[in-house]
Motif scaffolding. Structure first.
Motif, PDB file in Angstrom:
ATOM      1  N   THR A 139       6.606 -24.999  26.663  1.00 49.01           N
ATOM      2  CA  THR A 139       7.412 -24.740  27.860  1.00 49.01           C
ATOM      3  C   THR A 139       8.868 -25.123  27.595  1.00 49.01           C
ATOM      4  O   THR A 139       9.172 -25.815  26.639  1.00 49.01           O
ATOM      5  N   LYS A 140       9.743 -24.667  28.490  1.00 49.60           N
ATOM      6  CA  LYS A 140      11.184 -24.865  28.286  1.00 49.60           C
ATOM      7  C   LYS A 140      11.605 -26.318  28.505  1.00 49.60           C
ATOM      8  O   LYS A 140      10.813 -27.153  28.946  1.00 49.60           O
ATOM      9  N   VAL A 141      12.882 -26.605  28.223  1.00 53.01           N
ATOM     10  CA  VAL A 141      13.317 -27.999  28.237  1.00 53.01           C
ATOM     11  C   VAL A 141      13.559 -28.576  29.642  1.00 53.01           C
ATOM     12  O   VAL A 141      13.304 -29.749  29.885  1.00 53.01           O
ATOM     13  N   TRP A 142      13.985 -27.738  30.616  1.00 56.70           N
ATOM     14  CA  TRP A 142      14.279 -28.279  31.968  1.00 56.70           C
ATOM     15  C   TRP A 142      13.349 -27.749  33.053  1.00 56.70           C
ATOM     16  O   TRP A 142      13.502 -28.061  34.221  1.00 56.70           O
ATOM     17  N   CYS A 143      12.420 -26.832  32.685  1.00 59.78           N
ATOM     18  CA  CYS A 143      11.537 -26.250  33.707  1.00 59.78           C
ATOM     19  C   CYS A 143      10.176 -25.970  33.084  1.00 59.78           C
ATOM     20  O   CYS A 143       9.986 -26.185  31.892  1.00 59.78           O
ATOM     21  N   GLY A 144       9.231 -25.474  33.847  1.00 63.71           N
ATOM     22  CA  GLY A 144       7.877 -25.244  33.341  1.00 63.71           C
ATOM     23  C   GLY A 144       7.667 -23.844  32.810  1.00 63.71           C
ATOM     24  O   GLY A 144       6.537 -23.458  32.499  1.00 63.71           O
ATOM     25  N   CYS A 145       8.730 -23.049  32.693  1.00 67.56           N
ATOM     26  CA  CYS A 145       8.579 -21.674  32.199  1.00 67.56           C
ATOM     27  C   CYS A 145       8.062 -21.659  30.762  1.00 67.56           C
ATOM     28  O   CYS A 145       8.402 -22.542  29.974  1.00 67.56           O
ATOM     29  N   SER A 146       7.272 -20.647  30.422  1.00 70.45           N
ATOM     30  CA  SER A 146       6.765 -20.506  29.066  1.00 70.45           C
ATOM     31  C   SER A 146       7.927 -20.305  28.097  1.00 70.45           C
ATOM     32  O   SER A 146       8.882 -19.589  28.384  1.00 70.45           O
ATOM     33  N   HIS A 160       9.815 -14.734  31.863  1.00 67.98           N
ATOM     34  CA  HIS A 160       9.634 -16.183  31.767  1.00 67.98           C
ATOM     35  C   HIS A 160      10.900 -16.881  32.257  1.00 67.98           C
ATOM     36  O   HIS A 160      11.644 -17.485  31.480  1.00 67.98           O
ATOM     37  N   THR A 161      11.142 -16.750  33.557  1.00 73.03           N
ATOM     38  CA  THR A 161      12.371 -17.318  34.137  1.00 73.03           C
ATOM     39  C   THR A 161      12.065 -17.906  35.510  1.00 73.03           C
ATOM     40  O   THR A 161      11.039 -17.575  36.127  1.00 73.03           O
ATOM     41  N   CYS A 162      12.940 -18.790  35.960  1.00 72.15           N
ATOM     42  CA  CYS A 162      12.820 -19.382  37.284  1.00 72.15           C
ATOM     43  C   CYS A 162      14.232 -19.789  37.730  1.00 72.15           C
ATOM     44  O   CYS A 162      15.171 -19.700  36.944  1.00 72.15           O
ATOM     45  N   PRO A 163      14.415 -20.261  38.953  1.00 74.17           N
ATOM     46  CA  PRO A 163      15.768 -20.624  39.404  1.00 74.17           C
ATOM     47  C   PRO A 163      16.436 -21.666  38.492  1.00 74.17           C
ATOM     48  O   PRO A 163      17.664 -21.659  38.362  1.00 74.17           O
ATOM     49  N   ILE A 164      15.634 -22.538  37.847  1.00 73.37           N
ATOM     50  CA  ILE A 164      16.266 -23.571  37.009  1.00 73.37           C
ATOM     51  C   ILE A 164      16.872 -22.958  35.738  1.00 73.37           C
ATOM     52  O   ILE A 164      18.047 -23.149  35.453  1.00 73.37           O
ATOM     53  N   CYS A 165      16.049 -22.183  34.996  1.00 75.53           N
ATOM     54  CA  CYS A 165      16.592 -21.656  33.732  1.00 75.53           C
ATOM     55  C   CYS A 165      17.501 -20.453  33.961  1.00 75.53           C
ATOM     56  O   CYS A 165      18.173 -19.997  33.029  1.00 75.53           O
ATOM     57  N   LEU A 166      17.540 -19.940  35.209  1.00 82.72           N
ATOM     58  CA  LEU A 166      18.506 -18.882  35.515  1.00 82.72           C
ATOM     59  C   LEU A 166      19.790 -19.474  36.091  1.00 82.72           C
ATOM     60  O   LEU A 166      20.729 -18.755  36.418  1.00 82.72           O
TER      61      LEU A 166
END
Ligand code: ZN
Length: 480
Positions: free
Chosen positions: A20-27, A38-44
């Motif tokens: 998973t990514k460094v600041w969120c749970g995205c794959s 594989h995105t969410c408000p944090i990594c976007l």
């Protein structure tokens, strides 16, 4: 003639395969998924979305730093590196500028000449990857699946003096990290990227020359070629009365030269400041010890085990352990054959030759280690000769069946029937009167050579299938 010395430092970015990514749970699997899934408000980088540090990133980063002989800082912090670019949705990258989690490490390696080189590692920092831009003919596309993939940046001291040293440093770093299992360390897959800082100074000088940073290096060989080109360019410029500008240059694979990307006047001002959304990173001694305990075997440890348990020569152990996969292959083959020396020889000569010829790695090699082990068992139990074993090996490159089945089907089983061998020996003696005469008239020093020639005839007659020990025995008896 003025004499010159070059000064090289490398910055290596490695993706950590944490899942998973460094600041969120995205794959963190960005290549095998549809773009921007594989995105969410944090990594976007949506306003108000807060980063949260992935625990596994810290664990993997510490493993890598320990393998690089670094000190782990008990307390470190994150900073914002500000720049506007479409692949950075927040318009800043979170990195470690002021105080990184690890520092003061080193890597040691041997050059072809046998000389040992020790290169210091200034620091290792945790940061995030940018999104991937894809420039097509009429449009530019961005895939945010790669945004916030965990990275570590490994910054070396300016300790290297030649392209050869830089090349070996990268190879050593790759092997050392590969053994920890925290990264694929593959330039082809994009999980390892490298920039080089290069300057020249007059031999014996203590003050380094103006350094140039070279980017866009896509293989270790390109790194070495870019360094050689830059050293030549910088020396020529100075000797012609010019001066070196502090600038960033891009390696151009096609022309095999470097070209200016941005000069000092245009140099980025990143306006670093402490990241207010993340707490300080605290790593305790207990945590470090716990991580150290879960570290997999290193290359040096594996080498030591291979020397001791398999009684291999150092040269063989080093070759096999250079790639973790090759070492695993060897161990699997030994499990079946129970013969470590022949297995090592077979892998180093036959298997590695095929890998080189076909430009493949052991992972895509067609003969399974169990089947290679079986071929070696067939030699050891007297079913086939080592010459035939090489033929079976060649057949196996295009045949998935059990080596034993192939040996039976092709009638390759060694002839150990003494009456059959005797008749072949008789035939050879009858057909080679001159050699027989020569043998009888030779002194003890020459006899073995003539005997070898006659034996060769028997082996030829048997198509390599006669048991060599029996042939020698019968031939010697017949000739005396
Ligand atoms: Zn996300």
């Amino acid at each position: 003639m003025r004499e010159w010395e070059s000064v090289i430092g490398l910055e290596v970015h490695l993706q950590l395969k944490t899942g998973t990514k460094v600041w969120c749970g995205c794959s963190a699997d960005y290549d095998n998924a549809d773009a921007n899934t594989h995105t969410c408000p944090i990594c976007l980088g949506h306003p108000g979305a807060l980063p949260k540090l992935n625990k596994k990133v810290v664990e993997y980063a510490v493993k890598a730093a320990l393998a690089l002989n670094c000190n782990i800082n008990k307390e470190s912090s994150f900073d914002r590196k500000n720049y506007f670019y479409p692949d950075t949705p927040k318009n800043y990258q979170i990195t470690q500028f002021d105080k990184s989690y690890a520092e003061k490490g080193f890597l040691e390696f041997k050059l072809n000449s046998g000389r040992m080189v020790k290169v210091g590692i200034t620091k290792v920092q945790i940061e995030e990857d940018a999104a991937k831009s894809i420039h097509a003919e009429h449009e530019s596309l961005i895939n945010f699946n790669r945004a916030s993939i965990p990275l570590i940046e490994i910054i070396s001291d300016p300790d290297m003096r030649s392209s050869e040293e830089a090349y070996e440093y990268l190879n050593t770093l790759k092997t050392v990290i590969k053994y920890t299992g925290v990264s694929d360390v593959s330039m082809e897959l994009g999980s390892l990227r490298c920039d080089a800082n290069i300057s020249v100074m007059e031999k014996g000088a203590t003050k380094f020359g103006t350094r140039v940073e070279v980017k866009n290096l896509n293989s270790f060989k390109a790194v070495a070629r870019a360094i050689d080109y830059e050293i030549g360019r910088q020396i020529e410029t100075i000797e012609n009365g010019g001066k070196i500008d502090q600038e960033t240059r891009l390696w151009d694979e096609e022309s095999q030269t470097t070209k200016v990307m941005r000069s000092k006047e245009q140099a980025m001002d990143y306006r670093y400041f402490p990241e207010p959304d993340l707490l300080k990173l605290v790593i305790t001694d207990e945590q470090i010890e716990k991580i150290r305990e879960t570290m997999p075997e290193s290359k040096a440890e594996k080498m030591e085990r291979f020397l001791k348990d398999y009684e291999l020569p150092e040269y063989d152990a080093n070759l096999l352990c250079d790639s973790m996969e090759l070492a695993d292959y060897f161990e699997e083959a030994v499990k079946v054959s129970k013969n470590s020396k022949t297995c090592a020889n077979f892998i180093i000569t036959e298997v590695m030759r095929v890998l080189k010829d076909q430009n493949i790695t052991i992972e895509s090699f067609m003969i399974t280690p169990a089947h290679l082990g079986k071929i070696i068992s067939l030699i050891d139990n007297g079913t086939i000769s080592s010459k035939i074993a090489k033929e079976v090996f060649e057949i196996k490159l295009n045949d998935e069946r059990d080596p034993e089945v192939i040996v039976k089907e092709k009638g390759m089983v060694q002839v150990a029937d003494s009456s059959l061998i005797e008749s072949m020996v008789d035939e050879v003696i009858a057909n080679n009167p001159k050699m027989v005469e020569d043998y009888k008239n030779s002194d003890e020093g020459r006899k073995p050579r003539v005997l070898k020639g006659l034996m060769g005839q028997v082996m030829k007659l048997s198509k390599g299938k006669a048991n060599p020990t029996l042939v020698t025995e019968i031939m010697t008896k017949k000739l005396s």
